[in-house]
Design a protein around this motif. Structure first.
Motif, short mmCIF file in Angstrom:
data_model
loop_
_atom_site.label_atom_id
_atom_site.label_comp_id
_atom_site.label_asym_id
_atom_site.label_seq_id
_atom_site.Cartn_x
_atom_site.Cartn_y
_atom_site.Cartn_z
N MET A 107 3.15 4.11 3.95
CA MET A 107 3.49 3.10 2.97
C MET A 107 3.68 1.78 3.71
N GLY B 216 -1.72 8.02 -0.17
CA GLY B 216 -2.62 8.62 -1.14
C GLY B 216 -3.56 7.63 -1.80
N GLU B 217 -3.26 6.33 -1.69
CA GLU B 217 -4.13 5.31 -2.24
C GLU B 217 -5.25 4.98 -1.25
N PHE B 218 -6.28 4.33 -1.76
CA PHE B 218 -7.33 3.79 -0.90
C PHE B 218 -7.09 2.30 -0.79
N ALA B 219 -7.34 1.74 0.38
CA ALA B 219 -7.09 0.32 0.61
C ALA B 219 -8.00 -0.52 -0.28
N ASP B 220 -7.45 -1.58 -0.85
CA ASP B 220 -8.23 -2.49 -1.69
C ASP B 220 -8.85 -3.62 -0.88
N MET C 237 0.85 -1.19 0.00
CA MET C 237 0.00 0.00 0.00
C MET C 237 0.89 1.24 0.00
N ALA C 238 0.42 2.29 -0.70
CA ALA C 238 1.22 3.52 -0.79
C ALA C 238 0.38 4.72 -0.35
N PRO D 193 -7.77 8.19 2.46
CA PRO D 193 -6.62 7.60 1.78
C PRO D 193 -5.50 7.27 2.78
N LEU D 194 -4.64 6.38 2.37
CA LEU D 194 -3.51 5.97 3.22
C LEU D 194 -2.56 7.12 3.48
#
Length: 91
Positions: free
Chosen positions: A60, A14-18, A11-12, A56-57
């Motif tokens: 990282m 700014g991303e949303f968790a999948d 996970m990075a 968002p995350l």
């Protein structure tokens, strides 16, 4: 199930968790501001906070070693907590 090689980014920022990950083997490192903030190993959860907040995350998550984890897709996570809200006590 999900397999991650050492050094791979799970996970990075700014991303949303999948989905929700449960570590079965290996270690993941949580990095904030280029500093290691936590090491997560077998039995620990990854992604639960952002799944519950929808934000968002901020960190990282990188595999420190070769890892194996169980993966519960985000849609299934929300269905489980909707049908069984007491599960949140464990998360």
């Amino acid at each position: 199930m999900s397999s991650s090689e050492a050094g791979s980014v799970l996970m990075a920022p700014g991303e949303f968790a999948d989905g929700l990950y449960i570590v079965l083997a290996g270690q993941f490192v949580v990095r904030r501001d280029e500093q290691d903030a936590a090491v997560l190993g077998p039995g620990e959860l990854i992604g639960e906070t952002v799944l519950m907040t929808g934000a968002p995350l901020q960190s990282m998550v990188v595999a420190r070693t070769k890892c194996l984890s169980l993966w519960l897709p985000v849609e299934d996570f929300h269905e489980v907590i909707h049908i069984h809200p007491h599960v949140l006590e464990y998360v």
